[in-house]
Motif scaffolding. Structure first.
Motif, short mmCIF file in Angstrom:
data_model
loop_
_atom_site.label_atom_id
_atom_site.label_comp_id
_atom_site.label_asym_id
_atom_site.label_seq_id
_atom_site.Cartn_x
_atom_site.Cartn_y
_atom_site.Cartn_z
N GLY A 30 1.06 -1.06 0.13
CA GLY A 30 0.03 -0.09 -0.01
C GLY A 30 0.78 1.18 0.10
O GLY A 30 1.87 1.21 0.68
N ILE A 31 0.37 2.33 -0.82
CA ILE A 31 1.16 3.64 -0.77
C ILE A 31 0.32 4.18 0.29
O ILE A 31 -0.84 4.82 0.48
N THR A 32 1.21 4.53 1.38
CA THR A 32 0.67 5.18 2.79
C THR A 32 1.19 6.79 2.82
O THR A 32 0.68 7.22 3.58
N ALA A 33 2.08 7.17 1.90
CA ALA A 33 2.21 8.55 1.85
C ALA A 33 2.45 9.00 0.46
O ALA A 33 3.42 8.25 -0.20
N TYR A 34 2.05 10.24 0.08
CA TYR A 34 2.05 10.68 -1.29
C TYR A 34 1.78 12.17 -1.47
O TYR A 34 0.72 12.48 -0.97
N PRO A 35 2.65 13.04 -1.98
CA PRO A 35 3.95 12.78 -2.12
C PRO A 35 4.71 12.70 -0.76
O PRO A 35 4.38 13.47 0.20
N PHE A 36 5.93 12.21 -0.72
CA PHE A 36 6.75 11.93 0.68
C PHE A 36 8.01 12.59 0.20
O PHE A 36 8.54 12.31 -1.05
N PHE A 37 8.78 13.62 0.78
CA PHE A 37 9.86 14.10 0.26
C PHE A 37 11.08 13.79 1.05
O PHE A 37 11.17 13.97 2.24
N SER A 38 12.32 13.30 0.29
CA SER A 38 13.41 12.93 0.84
C SER A 38 14.24 13.99 0.81
O SER A 38 14.23 14.77 -0.14
N GLU A 39 15.07 14.53 1.94
CA GLU A 39 15.97 15.65 1.87
C GLU A 39 17.23 15.55 2.46
O GLU A 39 17.42 14.45 3.12
N CYS A 40 18.09 16.18 1.78
CA CYS A 40 19.55 16.30 2.81
C CYS A 40 20.24 17.69 2.73
O CYS A 40 19.75 18.22 1.49
N THR A 41 20.83 18.15 3.48
CA THR A 41 21.52 19.12 3.60
C THR A 41 22.93 19.10 3.83
O THR A 41 23.22 18.25 4.83
N ALA A 42 24.07 19.63 3.00
CA ALA A 42 25.46 19.43 3.26
C ALA A 42 26.34 20.19 2.74
O ALA A 42 25.80 21.10 1.81
N LYS A 43 27.66 20.27 3.15
CA LYS A 43 28.63 21.36 2.58
C LYS A 43 29.11 20.87 1.16
O LYS A 43 29.60 21.75 0.52
N SER A 44 28.75 19.69 0.81
CA SER A 44 28.96 18.96 -0.67
C SER A 44 27.85 18.35 -0.85
O SER A 44 26.77 18.36 -0.22
#
Length: 184
Positions: free
Chosen positions: A164-178
């Protein structure tokens, strides 16, 4: 006087004979077993979450000396469907209905491609910020059980498995110096 003795003897014999004709009565309470009705019921077992991308990753570099909120408008490039794999029967609607009624999850049956979705993230100064639109998919097994006459539960088998699709849209994120890869 003999007549009187015979009369009483005959009366006594009649009374004794009448007593023998009556069936003896006895009452004993026999407890009947209180069984359970053979009700069939379903149990939903969750196996955890996985994530699938439905669009490309986007990222920007925040060159300013302070943190900034960056907005990403992304177009979905993939469509996804909730899946149903039947073992004992049932349909996709049956699986979705069981999951939604027995868990806290709402299930989306399908997503479309070409839809614009937006996300904002806080990116620190002099850092990169990346995001990817995804779906969250959970695996649910729908088990079939039956109550027995002894009020125990008897496992009858698995009706099927719902992806089952239980989250839509779901956003993956990241922050970094590179450069970084959004998780999960």
């Amino acid at each position: 006087m003999q007549f009187g003795i015979r009369k009483f003897a005959a009366a006594g014999a009649l009374a004794l004979g009448a007593g023998l004709l009556l069936a003896p009565s006895a009452s004993a309470e026999v407890a009947s077993p209180q069984g359970c009705p053979p009700d069939v019921w379903y149990k939903v077992v969750s196996s955890g979450a996985s994530y699938e991308a439905i669009g490309s990753t986007a990222g920007k570099y925040n060159a300013s000396p302070t943190s900034a909120i960056l907005r990403y408008d992304l177009t979905t490039t993939k469509s996804k469907q909730t899946t149903w794999s039947a073992s004992l029967g049932g349909s996709l609607e049956f699986g979705v209905g069981q999951v939604e009624s027995k868990t806290q999850y709402d299930v989306t049956k399908s997503t479309t491609s070409g839809k614009t979705v937006s996300n904002t993230i806080n990116v620190p100064a002099k850092s990169y910020g990346y995001t990817t639109p995804k779906i969250e998919r959970r695996k649910f097994t729908i088990e079939k059980w039956q109550d027995t006459a002894k009020c125990d539960a008897r496992f009858l088998g698995n009706m099927g498995t719902l992806g089952g699709i239980t989250a839509y849209p779901f956003f993956s994120e990241c922050t970094a110096k590179s450069a970084c890869t959004p998780k999960p």
